[in-house]
Enzyme design. Structure first.
Site, PDB file in Angstrom:
ATOM      1  N   ASP A  33      41.699  47.985  40.301  1.00  0.00           N
ATOM      2  CA  ASP A  33      41.094  46.875  40.869  1.00  0.00           C
ATOM      3  C   ASP A  33      40.392  46.266  39.934  1.00  0.00           C
ATOM      4  O   ASP A  33      40.626  46.426  38.593  1.00  0.00           O
ATOM      5  CB  ASP A  33      39.749  47.713  41.586  1.00  0.00           C
ATOM      6  N   ASP A  35      36.933  43.603  39.833  1.00  0.00           N
ATOM      7  CA  ASP A  35      35.459  43.492  39.468  1.00  0.00           C
ATOM      8  C   ASP A  35      34.812  45.034  39.648  1.00  0.00           C
ATOM      9  O   ASP A  35      35.238  45.883  40.741  1.00  0.00           O
ATOM     10  CB  ASP A  35      34.990  42.689  40.710  1.00  0.00           C
TER      11      ASP A  35
END
Length: 239
Positions: A33, A35
């Protein structure tokens, strides 16, 4: 991103109690991922979404924990605000986020860890649109992998597994043979649903997260070892 407490989650984000071993076992690829997992963009993200929430009369403290880790359009659609066009509003939020990358920095150790990974063996799967993803990655100095899956590539965002399945497919590997690095419940569920191993990065968490998956505060205490077949193994390293 900031950890979401179970009481703040929609029912669809209920966390699984199952976990697979992730250390000292080989994986064909690592999927990250963005953020809260390889970069910290919380200050910029919350500045933009706070303004949006105030414009629409929402309680900011209640709203902010619910928007991390999912596509902006899904966040806005889920609210069901009368007279609000989720597509138009999401584009406006994206425009503001593109203009505000002040304070976007890498998670400790992330650049060195990612740089150590062989090309074609790792990718990024983010809920951000492609333009915003590339802007934030550049702002944080994160190296770009060959594969980046963004909100623009899927019709169903996290917690659906579509992004991680697509990322694995683009790398030419089975999702079940991938290790997913995540930070919030929606992403953890997406990794689980894809059949991948999951490790949770807690660098930006303000509260403990209820999960049976291994937790890492940063990338400074781990390394990736590559075997003769090109597979990657996540290992702990001594201080």
């Amino acid at each position: 991103m900031r950890c979401i407490l179970p009481s703040q989650l929609p029912q669809v984000f209920a966390l699984s109690s199952s976990a697979r071993p992730v250390f000292d076992r080989p994986f064909s690829a690592f999927l990250f991922d963005m953020d809260g997992t390889i970069i910290n963009s919380i200050p910029a993200t919350e500045r933009v979404w706070t303004r949006w929430a105030l414009k629409h009369g929402l309680d900011v403290a209640t709203f902010l924990p619910t928007m991390h880790g999912v596509r902006g359009i899904d966040t806005i659609t889920r609210l069901g605000l009368p007279g609000v066009d989720p597509v138009a509003e999401a584009k406006e939020v994206e425009r503001e986020e593109m203009e505000d990358v002040d304070g976007v920095i890498p998670i400790p150790g992330a650049i060195a860890f990612l740089t150590s990974l062989p090309a074609g063996r790792w990718g990024i799967v983010t809920s951000a649109p492609v333009a915003l993803a590339r802007r934030r990655l550049a702002a944080a100095g994160i190296p770009l992998p060959e594969v980046i899956v963004t909100a623009d590539d899927v019709t169903k965002g996290k917690p659906a597994p579509d992004g991680y399945k697509l990322g694995a497919s683009r790398l030419g590997v089975d999702p079940a043979d991938c290790l997913v690095f995540e930070d919030v419940p929606a992403g953890i569920l997406a990794g689980e649903s894809a059949g991948a191993g999951v490790v949770v990065i807690t660098a930006t968490h303000h509260h403990p997260i209820e999960t049976s998956h291994p937790l890492l505060n940063s990338y400074e205490g781990v390394a990736a070892r590559q075997d003769g077949d090109g597979k990657l193994t996540l290992v702990r390293i001594a201080d």
